[in-house]
Design a protein around this motif. Structure first.
Motif, PDB file in Angstrom:
ATOM      1  N   ALA A 108       0.951  -1.317   0.083  1.00 17.92           N
ATOM      2  CA  ALA A 108       0.249  -0.009  -0.031  1.00 17.92           C
ATOM      3  C   ALA A 108       0.650   1.195  -0.048  1.00 17.92           C
ATOM      4  O   ALA A 108       0.659   2.175  -0.466  1.00 17.92           O
ATOM      5  CB  ALA A 108      -0.867  -0.099   1.231  1.00 17.92           C
ATOM      6  N   THR A 111       3.066   1.228  -3.573  1.00 12.81           N
ATOM      7  CA  THR A 111       2.123   1.109  -5.095  1.00 12.81           C
ATOM      8  C   THR A 111       0.868   1.740  -5.183  1.00 12.81           C
ATOM      9  O   THR A 111       0.328   1.805  -5.997  1.00 12.81           O
ATOM     10  CB  THR A 111       1.898  -0.433  -5.532  1.00 12.81           C
ATOM     11  OG1 THR A 111       1.057  -1.071  -4.469  1.00 12.81           O
ATOM     12  CG2 THR A 111       3.433  -0.964  -5.254  1.00 12.81           C
ATOM     13  N   GLU A 112       0.297   2.220  -3.972  1.00 11.02           N
ATOM     14  CA  GLU A 112      -0.896   2.853  -3.902  1.00 11.02           C
ATOM     15  C   GLU A 112      -0.924   4.357  -3.763  1.00 11.02           C
ATOM     16  O   GLU A 112      -0.084   4.904  -3.234  1.00 11.02           O
ATOM     17  CB  GLU A 112      -1.615   2.223  -2.833  1.00 11.02           C
ATOM     18  CG  GLU A 112      -1.951   0.626  -2.972  1.00 11.02           C
ATOM     19  CD  GLU A 112      -2.932   0.113  -3.875  1.00 11.02           C
ATOM     20  OE1 GLU A 112      -3.367   0.819  -4.470  1.00 11.02           O
ATOM     21  OE2 GLU A 112      -2.898  -1.128  -3.942  1.00 11.02           O
ATOM     22  N   ARG A 116      -8.532   6.299   0.232  1.00 11.11           N
ATOM     23  CA  ARG A 116      -9.612   7.053   0.036  1.00 11.11           C
ATOM     24  C   ARG A 116     -10.588   6.725   1.317  1.00 11.11           C
ATOM     25  O   ARG A 116     -10.879   5.616   1.753  1.00 11.11           O
ATOM     26  CB  ARG A 116     -10.363   6.498  -1.230  1.00 11.11           C
ATOM     27  CG  ARG A 116     -11.716   7.261  -1.491  1.00 11.11           C
ATOM     28  CD  ARG A 116     -12.222   6.994  -2.872  1.00 11.11           C
ATOM     29  NE  ARG A 116     -12.612   5.582  -3.021  1.00 11.11           N
ATOM     30  CZ  ARG A 116     -13.805   5.317  -2.902  1.00 11.11           C
ATOM     31  NH1 ARG A 116     -14.743   5.989  -2.370  1.00 11.11           N
ATOM     32  NH2 ARG A 116     -13.922   4.178  -3.311  1.00 11.11           N
ATOM     33  N   TRP A 183     -19.239   2.581  -1.445  1.00  7.12           N
ATOM     34  CA  TRP A 183     -17.928   1.727  -1.704  1.00  7.12           C
ATOM     35  C   TRP A 183     -18.080   0.267  -1.178  1.00  7.12           C
ATOM     36  O   TRP A 183     -19.167   0.175  -0.321  1.00  7.12           O
ATOM     37  CB  TRP A 183     -16.665   2.323  -0.930  1.00  7.12           C
ATOM     38  CG  TRP A 183     -15.494   1.469  -0.985  1.00  7.12           C
ATOM     39  CD1 TRP A 183     -14.694   1.610  -1.956  1.00  7.12           C
ATOM     40  CD2 TRP A 183     -15.112   0.678  -0.114  1.00  7.12           C
ATOM     41  NE1 TRP A 183     -13.281   0.772  -1.712  1.00  7.12           N
ATOM     42  CE2 TRP A 183     -13.604   0.306  -0.685  1.00  7.12           C
ATOM     43  CE3 TRP A 183     -15.407  -0.038   1.064  1.00  7.12           C
ATOM     44  CZ2 TRP A 183     -13.008  -0.741  -0.029  1.00  7.12           C
ATOM     45  CZ3 TRP A 183     -14.635  -1.152   1.575  1.00  7.12           C
ATOM     46  CH2 TRP A 183     -13.663  -1.599   0.844  1.00  7.12           C
ATOM     47  N   ALA A 185     -16.285  -3.821  -1.040  1.00 10.18           N
ATOM     48  CA  ALA A 185     -15.219  -4.836  -1.288  1.00 10.18           C
ATOM     49  C   ALA A 185     -15.254  -5.854  -0.204  1.00 10.18           C
ATOM     50  O   ALA A 185     -15.941  -5.834   0.486  1.00 10.18           O
ATOM     51  CB  ALA A 185     -13.793  -3.916  -1.288  1.00 10.18           C
ATOM     52  N   ALA A 209      -9.690   2.897   1.980  1.00  6.88           N
ATOM     53  CA  ALA A 209      -9.675   2.070   0.775  1.00  6.88           C
ATOM     54  C   ALA A 209      -8.674   2.383  -0.004  1.00  6.88           C
ATOM     55  O   ALA A 209      -8.211   3.375  -0.363  1.00  6.88           O
ATOM     56  CB  ALA A 209     -10.898   1.822  -0.096  1.00  6.88           C
ATOM     57  N   ALA A 210      -7.855   1.305  -0.440  1.00  5.27           N
ATOM     58  CA  ALA A 210      -6.731   1.330  -1.620  1.00  5.27           C
ATOM     59  C   ALA A 210      -7.017   0.264  -2.514  1.00  5.27           C
ATOM     60  O   ALA A 210      -8.192  -0.480  -2.470  1.00  5.27           O
ATOM     61  CB  ALA A 210      -5.376   1.144  -0.991  1.00  5.27           C
ATOM     62  N   ARG A 211      -6.062   0.194  -3.667  1.00  4.14           N
ATOM     63  CA  ARG A 211      -6.557  -0.667  -4.726  1.00  4.14           C
ATOM     64  C   ARG A 211      -6.471  -2.261  -4.231  1.00  4.14           C
ATOM     65  O   ARG A 211      -7.338  -2.949  -4.483  1.00  4.14           O
ATOM     66  CB  ARG A 211      -5.585  -0.590  -5.888  1.00  4.14           C
ATOM     67  CG  ARG A 211      -5.766  -1.376  -6.795  1.00  4.14           C
ATOM     68  CD  ARG A 211      -4.918  -1.071  -8.280  1.00  4.14           C
ATOM     69  NE  ARG A 211      -5.016  -1.858  -9.284  1.00  4.14           N
ATOM     70  CZ  ARG A 211      -4.166  -1.928 -10.146  1.00  4.14           C
ATOM     71  NH1 ARG A 211      -3.149  -1.103 -10.522  1.00  4.14           N
ATOM     72  NH2 ARG A 211      -4.522  -2.831 -11.369  1.00  4.14           N
ATOM     73  N   HIS A 212      -5.636  -2.753  -3.389  1.00  3.84           N
ATOM     74  CA  HIS A 212      -5.360  -4.019  -3.035  1.00  3.84           C
ATOM     75  C   HIS A 212      -5.485  -4.248  -1.424  1.00  3.84           C
ATOM     76  O   HIS A 212      -5.524  -5.363  -1.147  1.00  3.84           O
ATOM     77  CB  HIS A 212      -3.892  -4.215  -3.471  1.00  3.84           C
ATOM     78  CG  HIS A 212      -3.672  -4.447  -4.971  1.00  3.84           C
ATOM     79  ND1 HIS A 212      -4.497  -5.038  -5.878  1.00  3.84           N
ATOM     80  CD2 HIS A 212      -2.832  -3.455  -5.679  1.00  3.84           C
ATOM     81  CE1 HIS A 212      -3.983  -4.841  -7.012  1.00  3.84           C
ATOM     82  NE2 HIS A 212      -3.056  -3.839  -6.837  1.00  3.84           N
ATOM     83  N   ARG A 227      -5.812  -7.390   3.295  1.00  4.04           N
ATOM     84  CA  ARG A 227      -5.925  -7.573   1.688  1.00  4.04           C
ATOM     85  C   ARG A 227      -7.294  -7.632   1.369  1.00  4.04           C
ATOM     86  O   ARG A 227      -8.344  -8.046   2.018  1.00  4.04           O
ATOM     87  CB  ARG A 227      -5.299  -8.807   1.377  1.00  4.04           C
ATOM     88  CG  ARG A 227      -3.662  -8.772   1.665  1.00  4.04           C
ATOM     89  CD  ARG A 227      -3.307 -10.113   1.304  1.00  4.04           C
ATOM     90  NE  ARG A 227      -3.949 -11.264   1.832  1.00  4.04           N
ATOM     91  CZ  ARG A 227      -4.697 -12.154   1.439  1.00  4.04           C
ATOM     92  NH1 ARG A 227      -4.350 -12.193  -0.110  1.00  4.04           N
ATOM     93  NH2 ARG A 227      -5.066 -13.373   1.895  1.00  4.04           N
ATOM     94  N   PRO A 230     -10.009 -10.588  -4.748  1.00  2.00           N
ATOM     95  CA  PRO A 230     -10.355 -10.328  -5.970  1.00  2.00           C
ATOM     96  C   PRO A 230     -11.852 -11.124  -6.480  1.00  2.00           C
ATOM     97  O   PRO A 230     -12.578 -10.451  -7.280  1.00  2.00           O
ATOM     98  CB  PRO A 230      -9.290 -10.624  -6.865  1.00  2.00           C
ATOM     99  CG  PRO A 230      -8.747 -11.616  -6.249  1.00  2.00           C
ATOM    100  CD  PRO A 230      -8.913 -11.506  -4.802  1.00  2.00           C
TER     101      PRO A 230
END
Length: 369
Positions: A108, A111-112, A116, A183, A185, A209-212, A227, A230
């Motif tokens: 995180a 790469t992130e 958010r 949101w 996930a 929240a982040a991408r991963h 984590r 997906p």
């Protein structure tokens, strides 16, 4: 000892799955000393009685057990050895969970984009909700998403959901601050469990929240990364919306029901309603037909019942967690039939809902009752 019972190191290595160099190492550290060593040549020989000991040693090293712990296990009796192995496995799992959290934090940070904001929730309430809902999560290695916690944030609520296809548990929380955007996930369930203690200690928990990954940030600045999974989460909203209306509704005191389940714990539990009661009965492992005058073992609990008498069977491991994590002193059970899901709700608080699937109906029910 006769020579026929002795093996040179190469043959012993093949018999035990250990390399010759590993055998020399274990001999030098005293874990597996050869039965004989030729004083002239230094050749090592092992007896057939050492094969089992060597195989145990290999298996313990295959689970990354350190040498001092291996020695303790090999020297212990069966019960103590089992305890030592369990302790080692628990530590390995704890270490692995810590590595995964640190890896998620590293990814995180590297790469992130900055997390958010998703929601701000009261920490103790969030901790309780996570523990309650995750009792319905699964552990199917082929479907890792069933071990996850679905988190959905909207302007009205933050909703947590878990399911293993036999149970579904969902709870909605009122955010402490308004949610800016919707949101959703699925978060790794084991990693969220690892963050529960930190959540409980914090008055407020900020969810970002982040991408991963999802970051849970406590009031004192502690951060826990979990984590994201997906794979698509099962469409639980469609499942809940498609449930037929309950034909029989039962309101019962939660604590006596829990006690009855514990007293009659087994593979299967039968719930049967009558006009003013809920009957709880253990289904024995070896089924039998009751003779005249026999009374099935169980408990009769006073209850408010509306609708026709109904009977359904449940796996104990499905029903008990659903009852034990329910909110409040009173429960409401919406029963639909012997082969349809039961909905379990708190009679005074409707923000935790658990749906449990019964087992196949008992073809002997008419004979036993």
């Amino acid at each position: 000892m006769p020579n026929s019972e002795m093996m040179p190191i190469g043959l012993f290595a093949r018999r035990t799955g250990l390399t010759a160099s590993a055998l020399r190492f274990y001999a030098d550290c005293g874990l597996l000393v050869p039965a004989e060593v030729d004083p002239v040549t230094g050749y090592r020989s092992y007896s057939s009685e050492q094969v089992a000991h060597a195989c145990d040693l290999r298996r313990l090293r295959e689970i990354a057990m350190p040498l001092p712990a291996v020695r303790a296990v090999l020297d212990a009796g069966p019960a103590e050895a089992a305890r030592l192995v369990d302790d080692h496995v628990a530590k390995v799992l704890e270490d692995a969970a810590a590595v995964r959290r640190k890896a998620a934090a590293f990814m995180a940070s590297r790469t992130e984009a900055p997390g958010r904001p998703v929601a701000v929730v009261r920490g103790p309430v969030l901790a309780d909700a996570v523990e309650q809902v995750l009792t319905a999560a699964g552990c199917d290695p082929d479907l890792p998403v069933l071990g996850g916690l679905r988190v959905e944030a909207s302007c009205e609520a933050v909703t947590l959901t878990a399911t293993d296809r036999y149970r579904l548990s969902t709870r909605s929380l009122v955010p402490a601050e308004p949610v800016s955007t919707a949101w959703a996930a699925t978060v790794d369930g084991d990693e969220v469990r690892g963050a529960v203690a930190a959540m409980r200690r914090s008055v407020l928990v900020r969810v970002e929240a982040a991408r991963h990954a999802v970051r849970f940030r406590t009031a004192d600045g502690e951060e826990r990364y979990c984590r994201l999974l997906p794979d698509p989460f099962p469409d639980h909203r469609l499942m809940l919306a498609s449930l037929p209306e309950a034909g029989t509704r039962v309101t019962v005191d939660r604590n006596p029901l829990l006690h009855a389940l514990e007293q009659h714990a087994g593979e299967l539990i039968t719930l049967r309603t009558t006009r003013h009661a809920l009957h709880v009965r253990h289904v024995p492992r070896v089924p039998h037909v009751l003779s005249d005058g026999d009374v099935p073992p169980g408990a009769r609990l006073p209850a408010t019942v509306t609708g026709p008498d109904l009977q359904a069977r449940f796996a104990f491991t499905t029903l008990y967690p659903a009852i034990s994590t329910a909110l409040g002193p009173d429960l409401m059970l919406d029963l639909r039939g012997p082969d349809l899901p039961v909905t379990i709700r708190s009679a005074d608080r409707g923000d935790l809902i658990t749906v449990a699937m019964p087992t196949a109906p008992d073809p002997r029910a008419a004979q036993n009752h």
